[in-house]
Enzyme design. Structure first.
Site, PDB file in Angstrom:
ATOM      1  N   ASP A  72      88.258  12.720   4.443  1.00 30.46           N
ATOM      2  CA  ASP A  72      89.335  12.161   5.323  1.00 30.46           C
ATOM      3  C   ASP A  72      89.500  10.711   5.383  1.00 30.46           C
ATOM      4  OD1 ASP A  72      87.047  12.400   6.987  1.00 30.46           O
ATOM      5  OD2 ASP A  72      88.630  12.494   8.919  1.00 30.46           O
ATOM      6  N   GLU A 126      85.980  13.458   9.689  1.00 24.94           N
ATOM      7  CA  GLU A 126      84.987  12.624  10.173  1.00 24.94           C
ATOM      8  C   GLU A 126      85.610  11.288  11.122  1.00 24.94           C
ATOM      9  OE1 GLU A 126      82.317   8.721  10.333  1.00 24.94           O
ATOM     10  OE2 GLU A 126      84.463   8.990   9.579  1.00 24.94           O
TER      11      GLU A 126
END
Lengths: 351, 351
Positions: A72, A126
């Site tokens: 991400d 994350e």
């Protein structure tokens, strides 16, 4: 579905990854592409967990290493699609951390018979709350998938070695008073005035510098917020000073909490967040460090290496890109670092 | 239109006023009723300005007095309609200040030939921003309507005399630093830590007690807000301490500002509000004070008496109701105070 060609070079692969948007919570298209590319490699066993992908070799090697990188990114800031300029790949996530993901994917594709067994972890979320973090979820529900002798987190480290990380404690120090109308202020007790010693103590505090494996973990204790105020004509009855402590990984969370409480014994201290750091563990990473040919530096700032440390697995941060560019609209990753990271790790894995 | 019967007694009139809702900005129905009732009295000349009503006698008396009361209330809090219980009128605005308005309306109706000329001012928007205040608007656009030798503001004062009022100064004290990531806090300058001396100085400050006409105006200097904070992992680069000063009416606004600036010479000080107080002016109010038969107390807290003081007119607060009940859901006004205020003022106005 968009397909990824792991046979193309690391620069083209980085650009391809950047060009598949994957803000936190929207990683599915990228996870689909990564999963499909890895399933096409016969030497890997692939698992999909949410929008995280785990791929493993099973060669019976005496040692196993993890390469982990998050899929991400933070939200876009007008920095898509990718651009190759001045020998750097520019674009959302180029630095944090699709460059590192590209390096790991290249290793997965090009080193079918590594000298140690490998586990690749490409994970979601994350950049958001810890309980959505894909690595956390795998550690929580399928810890066996993460079992290894050491781990490399592909976080941007300027292609250097950043070892361990500080722990984090956040706490609210609550100072109480008594309300009154400001026209009769002497009838109250001003909580904001009473907060002066808290701030002065933070100002006077000299954080320690803790040396571990030759690396200095400099600590910090900062007020990150001060809040008081009821109305423009009211003596406030509460002042909350929020402090953020960054503590050396040699301290346990309990020790870190006791440290802050001891500094403010006469106040109410509400701990709202506490996560342990990660010891550098360089004694158990000597072979890898030697292969990477860089002098380890202490990691200042918390990273997912702490999740590996919590599993008992020594881990270090090693990836292309300047960490101070992470989350900036102008983030980029140098081509030279993409190539050197791939080469160093590839040679460590080769006989 | 709802009609008001000024011939009924002050208790019934107070209840009737409470039962016509008039939150700030919504005074029209009540102003209409008040205007109509006053226009029915042949000894008064009536002017309507917005939702404020001014009514005057013109008997050629050597002295003129103003009776002023605001028509608006704070928002309702489940305290309508009025209730008569335990010899008190309960309900929204009963204390602040429909009881006082009822007393003034009764005087307007029952004393057609007072010993001094009278100007009654029933005005809008006292409970909101000063520039919407009806008295302010009249003073600004039709100051001739307020010309008088003295004024009585019918604010609740427990049927006692509260003379003059403190001035108000609000200022932001800005402390500046430099941002940094808390993992590298030593690279920044924490503005919150640097605010400690500001708060300590406020804590140590001993406000003065200024005696005027035998009344002690006790000053105050209070932090009413402290604001710092960028994010949970950022050393804040700014901390703003908002201070509220209540200064004796013998100080000019300029002196009050200089006082605060002198206390914080090394900081940026932004003055956001400054309004003068009102001197008690008891030397010019001796006759009225004697007639009211109460020992004057200093008014702590700002009221519209300061607007009269600014026009050069000595004014005092005198009205039924406990001022500390103002703006509370349980506000009420004692019947005994309604009657005594009416009687005292009526006898002052009678030959």
């Amino acid at each position: 579905m968009i397909s990824l060609d792991l046979a193309c070079d690391v620069v083209a692969l980085t650009r391809a990854l950047v060009d598949i948007p994957s803000e936190s919570g929207h990683e599915a298209p990228l996870a689909d592409a990564v999963e499909a590319a890895l399933r096409a490699l016969p030497h890997l066993t692939v698992d999909r967990i949410g929008n995280s992908v785990v791929a493993r070799t099973d060669l019976g090697r005496p040692q196993r290493a993890v390469f982990a990188g998050h899929l991400d990114t933070v939200p876009a800031a007008g920095n898509l699609p990718s651009v190759l300029r001045d020998d750097c790949v520019h674009g959302l996530g180029a630095c944090d951390m699709k460059g590192g993901v590209a390096v790991a994917l290249r290793l997965a594709a090009t080193v079918p018979a590594p000298t140690r067994d490998l586990t690749y972890v490409f994970y979601e979320c994350e950049e958001v709350e810890g309980d959505r973090n894909g690595l956390h979820r795998i550690a929580d529900r399928h810890p066996e998938l993460l079992a290894a002798d050491l781990a490399v987190l592909m976080e941007p480290s300027d292609a250097g070695i950043e070892a361990g990380c500080q722990g984090i404690l956040t706490a609210a120090i609550v100072v109480r008073g008594e309300r009154a109308h400001t026209a009769r202020s002497w009838k109250g007790v001003n909580a904001a005035h009473l907060a002066a010693p808290v701030l002065q103590r933070l100002h006077d505090h000299r954080p320690e510098r803790v040396v571990i494996n030759g690396l200095e973990y400099r600590e910090g204790l900062s007020a990150v917020a001060v809040r008081a105020g009821v109305a423009g004509n009211v003596v406030p009855d509460e002042c909350v000073v929020t402090v953020n402590s960054r503590f050396a990984p040699s301290r346990s969370p309990e020790e870190a909490e006791a440290y802050v409480r001891k500094l403010f014994p006469e106040y109410e201290v509400l701990v709202t967040e506490i996560v342990p750091g990660a010891l550098p563990g360089l004694d158990r990473l000597a072979g890898l460090v030697a292969a990477l040919g860089a002098t380890p530096r202490p990691k200042l700032g918390w990273t997912d290496v702490a999740r590996f440390a919590a599993l008992g697995t020594p881990a270090l941060n090693y990836g292309p890109g300047d960490p101070t560019l992470a989350h900036t609209a102008g983030e980029y990753v140098p081509v030279e670092q993409l190539r050197s990271c791939e080469e160093r790790l590839s040679s460590w894995l080769s006989p």
